[in-house]
Design a protein around this motif. Structure first.
Motif, PDB file in Angstrom:
ATOM      1  N   GLY A 165     -28.275 -60.148   1.081  1.00 15.04           N
ATOM      2  CA  GLY A 165     -27.744 -59.669   1.958  1.00 15.04           C
ATOM      3  C   GLY A 165     -27.876 -58.121   2.493  1.00 15.04           C
ATOM      4  O   GLY A 165     -27.365 -57.651   3.641  1.00 15.04           O
ATOM      5  N   GLU A 266     -19.487 -62.083   5.896  1.00 17.60           N
ATOM      6  CA  GLU A 266     -20.034 -63.295   6.123  1.00 17.60           C
ATOM      7  C   GLU A 266     -19.741 -64.461   5.169  1.00 17.60           C
ATOM      8  O   GLU A 266     -20.581 -65.224   4.373  1.00 17.60           O
ATOM      9  CB  GLU A 266     -21.752 -63.345   6.231  1.00 17.60           C
ATOM     10  N   SER A 269     -21.269 -68.288   4.171  1.00 16.34           N
ATOM     11  CA  SER A 269     -22.551 -68.335   4.729  1.00 16.34           C
ATOM     12  C   SER A 269     -23.754 -69.078   3.770  1.00 16.34           C
ATOM     13  O   SER A 269     -24.000 -67.959   3.002  1.00 16.34           O
ATOM     14  CB  SER A 269     -22.877 -67.235   5.633  1.00 16.34           C
ATOM     15  N   TYR A 270     -24.046 -70.110   3.716  1.00 13.87           N
ATOM     16  CA  TYR A 270     -25.159 -70.332   2.816  1.00 13.87           C
ATOM     17  C   TYR A 270     -26.314 -71.509   3.330  1.00 13.87           C
ATOM     18  O   TYR A 270     -26.020 -71.894   4.653  1.00 13.87           O
ATOM     19  CB  TYR A 270     -24.624 -71.094   1.717  1.00 13.87           C
ATOM     20  N   HIS A 273     -30.504 -71.638   7.013  1.00 12.39           N
ATOM     21  CA  HIS A 273     -30.406 -70.998   8.302  1.00 12.39           C
ATOM     22  C   HIS A 273     -29.972 -69.337   8.190  1.00 12.39           C
ATOM     23  O   HIS A 273     -29.993 -68.722   9.130  1.00 12.39           O
ATOM     24  CB  HIS A 273     -29.380 -71.789   9.124  1.00 12.39           C
ATOM     25  N   VAL A 274     -29.669 -68.964   7.081  1.00 15.32           N
ATOM     26  CA  VAL A 274     -29.342 -67.626   6.589  1.00 15.32           C
ATOM     27  C   VAL A 274     -30.553 -66.775   5.560  1.00 15.32           C
ATOM     28  O   VAL A 274     -30.051 -65.993   5.409  1.00 15.32           O
ATOM     29  CB  VAL A 274     -27.954 -67.606   5.795  1.00 15.32           C
ATOM     30  N   ARG A 275     -31.579 -67.498   5.471  1.00 17.60           N
ATOM     31  CA  ARG A 275     -32.530 -66.766   4.812  1.00 17.60           C
ATOM     32  C   ARG A 275     -33.244 -65.553   5.482  1.00 17.60           C
ATOM     33  O   ARG A 275     -33.150 -65.303   6.643  1.00 17.60           O
ATOM     34  CB  ARG A 275     -33.965 -67.701   4.751  1.00 17.60           C
ATOM     35  N   ASN A 278     -32.105 -63.498   8.946  1.00 23.30           N
ATOM     36  CA  ASN A 278     -31.076 -64.579   9.449  1.00 23.30           C
ATOM     37  C   ASN A 278     -29.685 -64.126   9.515  1.00 23.30           C
ATOM     38  O   ASN A 278     -28.998 -64.058  10.645  1.00 23.30           O
ATOM     39  CB  ASN A 278     -31.467 -65.933   9.399  1.00 23.30           C
ATOM     40  N   ARG A 279     -29.166 -63.629   8.567  1.00 22.58           N
ATOM     41  CA  ARG A 279     -27.830 -63.426   8.414  1.00 22.58           C
ATOM     42  C   ARG A 279     -27.605 -62.471   7.276  1.00 22.58           C
ATOM     43  O   ARG A 279     -28.044 -62.585   6.169  1.00 22.58           O
ATOM     44  CB  ARG A 279     -26.867 -64.518   8.165  1.00 22.58           C
ATOM     45  N   HIS A 281     -25.137 -58.962   5.241  1.00 30.12           N
ATOM     46  CA  HIS A 281     -24.123 -58.145   5.153  1.00 30.12           C
ATOM     47  C   HIS A 281     -23.932 -56.834   5.752  1.00 30.12           C
ATOM     48  O   HIS A 281     -23.123 -56.513   5.758  1.00 30.12           O
ATOM     49  CB  HIS A 281     -23.831 -58.279   3.610  1.00 30.12           C
ATOM     50  N   LEU A 350     -32.530 -67.686  17.631  1.00 27.18           N
ATOM     51  CA  LEU A 350     -31.825 -66.711  16.922  1.00 27.18           C
ATOM     52  C   LEU A 350     -30.911 -65.950  17.661  1.00 27.18           C
ATOM     53  O   LEU A 350     -31.482 -65.229  18.642  1.00 27.18           O
ATOM     54  CB  LEU A 350     -32.609 -65.915  16.050  1.00 27.18           C
ATOM     55  N   ARG A 392     -32.607 -59.623  13.641  1.00 31.43           N
ATOM     56  CA  ARG A 392     -33.365 -61.166  13.994  1.00 31.43           C
ATOM     57  C   ARG A 392     -34.146 -60.506  15.363  1.00 31.43           C
ATOM     58  O   ARG A 392     -35.149 -61.396  15.406  1.00 31.43           O
ATOM     59  CB  ARG A 392     -32.075 -61.694  14.724  1.00 31.43           C
TER      60      ARG A 392
END
Length: 419
Positions: A165, A266, A269-270, A273-275, A278-279, A281, A350, A392
């Motif tokens: 992240g 976050e 969050s796993y 969808h968080v690759r 996308n998400r 820290h 997104l 994003r």
């Protein structure tokens, strides 16, 4: 934070409105009003006791002057009892005020009447869309593969240095980040927002002022030794610049912008969808904040929505706008519009911006008021919006602008740097 006098006047309406959030408010609001009755009664008793104590003290002084020491001695005993009573009442008052404040902190903002009902993001209402979704060539890649192919973002290196992240941007990736930041800040300046360079750490009072504490305490990075928090957004330091202030009507509206890194734990969050981007820290974002008179805040919100729309139109990214339902609405917000960019390579939307009106919810916590022409003091309305969050947006650019020959750069960004 809701105002007690408004709860008293609108309890039934607030109870009904808060059901949109799936928040059962009836018992909590009743507890608030009961505590407030205790507070008011205790305050009245304390005021009367202090007034009587002051009167007795004056009488004692006069009796000593006239040599009536016996009578003065009797009154001294009464004075001691009054002081003990006032101490007890003061302690009760302070405890009641604290309990009342802590209870008020647990109540979310009342949704605006236009907020749709719903349990979560699936029930959000699409109100606008723009742009055609491009048809990508066969073999097109998601942004994390493009970042590796063109050596512009190194996720593994960030993981080595810090952890998942925390990506490292390289070469043209860094320059594209810098171009987006400059573009977003320039557009904010053209729209009349004053730019600020801000601290990345805030104290506890600032976290409470804008509503991150206690609601999102687990999502913020906490420097325990100094009791400071890494900011989740520039909204926090910008809005807190006006904490404990009484503004003049001529000072309004206030329009401020700031670019900062943002830090969010976050937790939990796993998944796919968080690759990639996308998400994260840690990520960069340009934030807009407005402080408005109550009657002007919703036209101001629409103006902020148009500002973000213009950015995405110029970037030529396909996007849509959602009005968040009650179940997906942030704790402090009365009305929020989310902007989403379509990621063609991932075949999903997104979120890249939230634009919100908090009405008086933050201002009440901040003690942020203005003095009208008649000299009356009123709470202001606060608003904020992402314009824009970079990760994003960058993912959307990489995926939607990819070609067999490489990645094009949106025309509006070319002037900021040579790619």
């Amino acid at each position: 934070m809701l105002q007690v006098n408004n709860i008293r006047a609108n309890k039934e309406a607030y109870t009904k409105a808060l059901k949109k959030r799936n928040f059962n408010a009836e018992d909590t609001l009743n507890d608030v009003l009961q505590l407030d009755e205790i507070r008011r009664s205790t305050q009245s008793q304390l005021d009367d006791t202090l007034a009587e104590s002051n009167q007795v003290s004056r009488e004692i002084g006069l009796l000593f002057k006239t040599g009536e020491h016996l009578k003065a001695g009797v009154l001294k005993e009464k004075s001691a009892k009054l002081k003990e009573s006032s101490k007890t009442l003061s302690e009760t008052l302070n405890d009641t005020v604290l309990r009342l404040e802590q209870l008020l902190y647990t109540i979310p903002n009342v949704p605006h009447e236009s907020v749709p009902e719903g349990a979560g993001e699936a029930d959000n209402e699409e109100i606008f869309s723009s742009g055609e979704i491009p048809q990508l060539a066969e073999g097109s890649l998601p942004h994390w593969e493009l970042a590796k192919k063109y050596d512009i973002i190194d996720f593994e290196l960030g993981n080595k240095i810090t952890g998942a992240g925390f990506p490292v941007y390289k070469g043209k990736g860094s320059r594209l980040q810098r171009a987006l930041i400059a573009y977003f800040l320039d557009k904010a300046g053209e729209a009349g927002y004053t730019e600020y360079e801000l601290p990345l750490l805030v104290n506890e009072a600032s976290g409470f002022g804008t509503g991150q504490l206690p609601d999102k305490e687990g999502q913020m990075y906490h420097v325990t030794e100094d009791d400071l928090y890494l900011i989740p957004t520039a909204e926090v330091p910008i809005t807190n610049m006006y904490r404990d202030m009484i503004l003049n009507e001529t000072d309004l509206p206030i329009k401020a912008s700031g670019f900062t890194p943002c830090f969010r734990r976050e937790a939990g969050s796993y998944g796919s969808h968080v690759r990639g981007l996308n998400r994260l820290h840690q990520f960069d974002k340009v934030e807009l904040v407005r402080i408005e008179k109550p009657e002007n805040s919703y036209p101001a919100l629409e103006g902020m929505v148009e500002h973000v729309k213009n950015l995405l139109e110029e970037l030529k990214l396909p996007y849509r706008i959602l009005r968040l339902c009650g179940g997906d609405l942030g704790f402090t917000s009365a009305l929020t519009y989310d902007f989403e960019v379509f990621s063609t390579a991932q075949d999903r939307w997104l979120e890249i911006s939230s634009v919100s009106n908090f009405e008086t919810f933050q201002a009440n916590r901040l003690k942020l008021r203005f003095k009208d022409r008649e000299g009356n003091k009123q709470l202001l309305h606060t608003l904020n919006g992402s314009a824009l969050a970079l990760p994003r947006v960058l993912a959307g650019i990489l995926e939607n602008y990819q070609t067999p020959q490489g990645i094009k750069v949106p025309e509006v960004l070319v002037k900021y740097n040579r790619f």
